[in-house]
Design a protein around this motif. Structure first.
Motif, PDB file in Angstrom:
ATOM      1  N   UNK A  41      39.873  27.019  32.189  1.00  0.00           N
ATOM      2  CA  UNK A  41      40.409  28.378  32.312  1.00  0.00           C
ATOM      3  C   UNK A  41      39.946  29.333  31.214  1.00  0.00           C
ATOM      4  N   UNK A  42      39.773  28.864  29.983  1.00  0.00           N
ATOM      5  CA  UNK A  42      39.357  29.754  28.899  1.00  0.00           C
ATOM      6  C   UNK A  42      37.994  30.375  29.189  1.00  0.00           C
ATOM      7  N   UNK A  43      37.084  29.602  29.789  1.00  0.00           N
ATOM      8  CA  UNK A  43      35.778  30.146  30.167  1.00  0.00           C
ATOM      9  C   UNK A  43      35.936  31.174  31.285  1.00  0.00           C
ATOM     10  N   UNK A  44      36.779  30.857  32.262  1.00  0.00           N
ATOM     11  CA  UNK A  44      37.017  31.788  33.367  1.00  0.00           C
ATOM     12  C   UNK A  44      37.585  33.103  32.850  1.00  0.00           C
ATOM     13  N   UNK A  45      38.515  33.040  31.908  1.00  0.00           N
ATOM     14  CA  UNK A  45      39.101  34.254  31.342  1.00  0.00           C
ATOM     15  C   UNK A  45      38.052  35.073  30.602  1.00  0.00           C
ATOM     16  N   UNK A  46      37.144  34.400  29.881  1.00  0.00           N
ATOM     17  CA  UNK A  46      36.089  35.111  29.164  1.00  0.00           C
ATOM     18  C   UNK A  46      35.161  35.823  30.134  1.00  0.00           C
ATOM     19  N   UNK A  47      34.834  35.172  31.243  1.00  0.00           N
ATOM     20  CA  UNK A  47      33.978  35.801  32.249  1.00  0.00           C
ATOM     21  C   UNK A  47      34.684  36.996  32.880  1.00  0.00           C
ATOM     22  N   UNK A  48      35.918  36.819  33.282  1.00  0.00           N
ATOM     23  CA  UNK A  48      36.660  37.910  33.932  1.00  0.00           C
ATOM     24  C   UNK A  48      36.764  39.132  33.025  1.00  0.00           C
ATOM     25  N   UNK A  49      36.890  38.899  31.718  1.00  0.00           N
ATOM     26  CA  UNK A  49      37.049  40.002  30.777  1.00  0.00           C
ATOM     27  C   UNK A  49      35.822  40.912  30.738  1.00  0.00           C
ATOM     28  N   UNK A  50      34.673  40.383  31.142  1.00  0.00           N
ATOM     29  CA  UNK A  50      33.458  41.179  31.089  1.00  0.00           C
ATOM     30  C   UNK A  50      32.965  41.698  32.417  1.00  0.00           C
ATOM     31  N   UNK A  51      33.683  41.389  33.497  1.00  0.00           N
ATOM     32  CA  UNK A  51      33.212  41.780  34.828  1.00  0.00           C
ATOM     33  C   UNK A  51      33.419  43.269  35.081  1.00  0.00           C
ATOM     34  N   UNK A  52      32.450  43.844  35.796  1.00  0.00           N
ATOM     35  CA  UNK A  52      32.591  45.224  36.246  1.00  0.00           C
ATOM     36  C   UNK A  52      32.588  45.314  37.768  1.00  0.00           C
ATOM     37  N   UNK A  53      32.499  44.165  38.434  1.00  0.00           N
ATOM     38  CA  UNK A  53      32.425  44.117  39.896  1.00  0.00           C
ATOM     39  C   UNK A  53      33.613  43.299  40.404  1.00  0.00           C
ATOM     40  N   UNK A  54      34.542  43.963  41.113  1.00  0.00           N
ATOM     41  CA  UNK A  54      35.747  43.253  41.554  1.00  0.00           C
ATOM     42  C   UNK A  54      35.524  42.377  42.774  1.00  0.00           C
ATOM     43  N   UNK A  55      34.272  42.327  43.285  1.00  0.00           N
ATOM     44  CA  UNK A  55      33.986  41.414  44.393  1.00  0.00           C
ATOM     45  C   UNK A  55      33.616  40.025  43.906  1.00  0.00           C
ATOM     46  N   UNK A  56      33.495  39.847  42.586  1.00  0.00           N
ATOM     47  CA  UNK A  56      33.141  38.553  42.011  1.00  0.00           C
ATOM     48  C   UNK A  56      34.397  37.707  41.861  1.00  0.00           C
ATOM     49  N   UNK A  57      34.352  36.476  42.389  1.00  0.00           N
ATOM     50  CA  UNK A  57      35.450  35.523  42.266  1.00  0.00           C
ATOM     51  C   UNK A  57      35.128  34.538  41.150  1.00  0.00           C
ATOM     52  N   UNK A  58      36.055  34.355  40.220  1.00  0.00           N
ATOM     53  CA  UNK A  58      35.848  33.451  39.085  1.00  0.00           C
ATOM     54  C   UNK A  58      36.948  32.395  39.092  1.00  0.00           C
ATOM     55  N   UNK A  59      36.551  31.131  39.135  1.00  0.00           N
ATOM     56  CA  UNK A  59      37.530  30.050  39.207  1.00  0.00           C
ATOM     57  C   UNK A  59      37.112  28.870  38.333  1.00  0.00           C
ATOM     58  N   UNK A  60      38.057  28.268  37.591  1.00  0.00           N
ATOM     59  CA  UNK A  60      37.760  27.023  36.883  1.00  0.00           C
ATOM     60  C   UNK A  60      37.808  25.852  37.864  1.00  0.00           C
ATOM     61  N   UNK A  61      36.857  24.925  37.735  1.00  0.00           N
ATOM     62  CA  UNK A  61      36.756  23.835  38.715  1.00  0.00           C
ATOM     63  C   UNK A  61      36.805  22.450  38.079  1.00  0.00           C
ATOM     64  N   UNK A  62      36.994  22.364  36.765  1.00  0.00           N
ATOM     65  CA  UNK A  62      37.125  21.064  36.133  1.00  0.00           C
ATOM     66  C   UNK A  62      35.929  20.680  35.285  1.00  0.00           C
ATOM     67  N   UNK A  63      36.145  19.697  34.437  1.00  0.00           N
ATOM     68  CA  UNK A  63      35.128  19.252  33.486  1.00  0.00           C
ATOM     69  C   UNK A  63      34.309  18.109  34.075  1.00  0.00           C
ATOM     70  N   UNK A  64      33.005  18.170  33.905  1.00  0.00           N
ATOM     71  CA  UNK A  64      32.115  17.110  34.364  1.00  0.00           C
ATOM     72  C   UNK A  64      31.505  17.404  35.714  1.00  0.00           C
TER      73      UNK A  64
END
Length: 216
Positions: free
Chosen positions: A11-34
């Motif tokens: 989730x921390x990576x997903x939050x970092x990505x979302x914080x920089x997005x300018x396009x609301x059509x982009x879906x960002x989801x954490x999917x697990x390690x490995x």
């Protein structure tokens, strides 16, 4: 067809990505390690979107990773040319043998050790992120933590710039779904003897947020 799918490990990576997005059509989801968790979850997301009649136009594996010293620096942004299953294969007295070289029939081999990223998607990301380093990104199930292991990986993959844990799994899911794939990483630590004191998570997450403006 819907927008871009960006998957991260945590989730921390997903939050970092979302914080920089300018396009609301982009879906960002954490999917697990490995690679297994990331591949399975990404495959499910792609299948659900396709069955709903709203397939994603592309998928990007994004997050932080370890960088090869002398090739990239901590805080750098990296775009993959290919995603490599660096520890998929067999040990031998002569050294590591990639699964591609084990003589398996093609129908059993699948995509092998190496999945190239989509060239058009990579070109678009390179245009948006001209300062990013470009090279192979290695996927491992065990993070490299010794000088011997680091040297062996660097020698086997002279074009590799970063090591992470999910890209290959996401790449396989995308390839089997016929969806373009790319991988974006920012460097949190040098690859080598394990030293948590050398990790710069804040800098890597800040770089990930900055790079996310290219995702659209």
């Amino acid at each position: 067809m819907t927008g871009l799918l960006v998957v991260t490990a945590v989730p921390a990576e997903a939050e970092a990505v979302r914080a920089g997005l300018s396009d609301d059509s982009v879906t960002v989801l954490p999917v697990g390690v490995g690679p297994a968790a990331a591949g399975a979850a990404t495959a499910r997301l792609l299948a659900l979107a396709e069955s709903a009649g709203r397939p994603y136009r592309a998928v990007v594996s994004a997050g932080i990773g370890g960088g090869f010293v002398g090739r990239v620096a901590v805080g750098d942004t990296v775009l993959a040319t290919r995603s490599v299953a660096a520890d998929l294969g067999a040990e031998s007295p002569e050294g590591f043998i990639p699964v591609d070289e084990l003589g398996m029939p093609p129908e059993l081999l699948g995509v092998g050790n190496d999945v190239p990223v989509d060239p058009d998607l990579l070109a678009a990301l390179r245009t948006a992120l001209p300062a990013a380093a470009v090279g192979a990104v290695l996927t491992v199930s065990t993070v490299t933590g010794t000088a011997t292991g680091t040297d062996a990986l660097a020698a086997r993959h002279p074009d590799a710039v970063v090591e992470a844990m999910e890209g290959y799994g996401v790449a396989v899911a995308a390839a089997q779904a016929g969806v373009p794939f790319a991988e974006l990483r920012t460097v949190s630590n040098p690859i080598g003897p394990r030293d948590r004191g050398a990790w710069r998570m804040k800098e890597a997450f800040a770089a990930l947020t900055e790079a996310a403006h290219a995702l659209r």
